[in-house]
Design a protein around this motif. Structure first.
Motif, PDB file in Angstrom:
ATOM      1  N   GLU A 206       0.839  -1.206   0.000  1.00  0.00           N
ATOM      2  CA  GLU A 206       0.000   0.000   0.000  1.00  0.00           C
ATOM      3  C   GLU A 206       0.878   1.263   0.000  1.00  0.00           C
ATOM      4  O   GLU A 206       0.580   2.254  -0.672  1.00  0.00           O
ATOM      5  CB  GLU A 206      -0.934  -0.090   1.220  1.00  0.00           C
ATOM      6  CG  GLU A 206      -1.593   1.177   1.706  1.00  0.00           C
ATOM      7  CD  GLU A 206      -0.679   2.069   2.533  1.00  0.00           C
ATOM      8  OE1 GLU A 206      -0.773   3.303   2.330  1.00  0.00           O
ATOM      9  OE2 GLU A 206       0.127   1.568   3.355  1.00  0.00           O
ATOM     10  N   ASN A 207       1.980   1.208   0.742  1.00  0.00           N
ATOM     11  CA  ASN A 207       2.876   2.360   0.835  1.00  0.00           C
ATOM     12  C   ASN A 207       3.567   2.619  -0.507  1.00  0.00           C
ATOM     13  O   ASN A 207       3.630   3.765  -0.978  1.00  0.00           O
ATOM     14  CB  ASN A 207       3.905   2.093   1.943  1.00  0.00           C
ATOM     15  CG  ASN A 207       4.769   3.297   2.239  1.00  0.00           C
ATOM     16  OD1 ASN A 207       5.425   3.818   1.345  1.00  0.00           O
ATOM     17  ND2 ASN A 207       4.768   3.740   3.481  1.00  0.00           N
TER      18      ASN A 207
ATOM     19  N   GLY B 189       2.441   1.805  -3.380  1.00  0.00           N
ATOM     20  CA  GLY B 189       1.406   2.312  -4.271  1.00  0.00           C
ATOM     21  C   GLY B 189       1.167   3.799  -4.071  1.00  0.00           C
ATOM     22  O   GLY B 189       0.991   4.555  -5.035  1.00  0.00           O
ATOM     23  N   ARG B 190       1.170   4.218  -2.801  1.00  0.00           N
ATOM     24  CA  ARG B 190       0.980   5.651  -2.512  1.00  0.00           C
ATOM     25  C   ARG B 190       2.132   6.482  -3.073  1.00  0.00           C
ATOM     26  O   ARG B 190       1.939   7.606  -3.545  1.00  0.00           O
ATOM     27  CB  ARG B 190       0.891   5.878  -1.009  1.00  0.00           C
ATOM     28  CG  ARG B 190      -0.543   5.941  -0.502  1.00  0.00           C
ATOM     29  CD  ARG B 190      -0.618   6.514   0.893  1.00  0.00           C
ATOM     30  NE  ARG B 190       0.055   5.667   1.859  1.00  0.00           N
ATOM     31  CZ  ARG B 190       0.924   6.093   2.766  1.00  0.00           C
ATOM     32  NH1 ARG B 190       1.245   7.369   2.832  1.00  0.00           N
ATOM     33  NH2 ARG B 190       1.475   5.243   3.620  1.00  0.00           N
TER      34      ARG B 190
ATOM     35  N   ARG C 236       5.462  -4.597  -9.515  1.00  0.00           N
ATOM     36  CA  ARG C 236       5.499  -5.316  -8.236  1.00  0.00           C
ATOM     37  C   ARG C 236       6.012  -6.719  -8.515  1.00  0.00           C
ATOM     38  O   ARG C 236       5.346  -7.500  -9.182  1.00  0.00           O
ATOM     39  CB  ARG C 236       4.110  -5.351  -7.616  1.00  0.00           C
ATOM     40  CG  ARG C 236       3.630  -3.957  -7.231  1.00  0.00           C
ATOM     41  CD  ARG C 236       2.111  -3.865  -7.161  1.00  0.00           C
ATOM     42  NE  ARG C 236       1.675  -2.486  -6.919  1.00  0.00           N
ATOM     43  CZ  ARG C 236       1.505  -1.570  -7.885  1.00  0.00           C
ATOM     44  NH1 ARG C 236       1.708  -1.884  -9.154  1.00  0.00           N
ATOM     45  NH2 ARG C 236       1.116  -0.350  -7.575  1.00  0.00           N
TER      46      ARG C 236
END
Ligand code: MLT
Length: 206
Positions: free
Chosen positions: A162-163, A165-166, A182
């Protein structure tokens, strides 16, 4: 290179002016020698500028301080990103090279990401291997379509998916041309990273 921004570093001249130089930024505990073989393999003939992180954490060089793993001292990070950008400006004048593409791993990728957001003019683009969001509240930067490759590990214990992606979204919002892969990998660099980085350099920096 005479003023206080001088970092201990290695410089390898390129074999021709046509390839953009690489700014090699090692991970925690590395030094200016670590990524030179990787830079040579990924961009043969490119000039290589490889500074050593000026901060020591229990004897291990880093590019900025952290409070704990994944929790950064952002005031220090901002200052160190400025120092790194100033070093790049001085090195460009001293060695007669163009704006470099950063190739950063882990802590080196994190300072490269911060430098993109804080001093975008210092870099022509970046390859960020296992990077995370460097600043909670970044300034609004104009990355002017600079190419950025992010290589994340789906099983990275240090950087949650998630990090990463941010980070990609943050750089894209600032105008960068982001390619984010990824890989089925942990925090370490593997063959999959090399293949993707080589192809990206051939497409974006040859
Ligand atoms: C950092 O401190 O930049 C990240 O935790 C990556 C690392 O160096 O382990």
């Amino acid at each position: 290179m005479h003023d206080n921004h001088v970092f201990t570093h290695r410089f390898e001249p390129g074999s021709g002016p046509e390839r953009p130089p690489l700014l090699l930024l090692h991970g925690t505990g590395g030094d200016e020698n670590d990524l030179v073989p990787l830079g040579r393999a990924l961009a043969p003939g490119a000039a290589l500028l490889s500074p050593r992180g000026p901060v020591l954490e229990n004897g291990m060089p880093r590019f900025f301080r952290r409070l704990s793993e994944g929790v950064f001292d952002e005031a220090d990070l901002r200052r160190r990103a400025g120092d790194l950008a100033d070093f790049v400006v001085e090195a460009r004048a001293a060695y007669g090279i163009a704006a470099p593409i950063a190739l950063g791993f882990s802590n080196g990728a994190n300072i490269a990401a911060a430098t993109l957001l804080l001093r975008p003019e210092a870099l022509a683009g970046a390859i960020l291997i296992r990077a995370m969001v460097p600043l909670a509240d970044p300034p609004s930067a104009d990355l002017a379509a600079k190419p950025v490759l992010i290589l994340s590990g789906a099983a990275d214990p240090i950087v949650p998916a998630e990090n990463a992606g941010r980070l990609g979204a943050m750089l894209e919002r600032a105008g960068a041309r982001v390619e984010h892969h990824r890989l089925p990998a942990g925090h370490g660099i593997g063959q999959g990273d090399l293949a993707l980085a080589r192809a990206w350099i051939a497409a974006n920096a040859a």
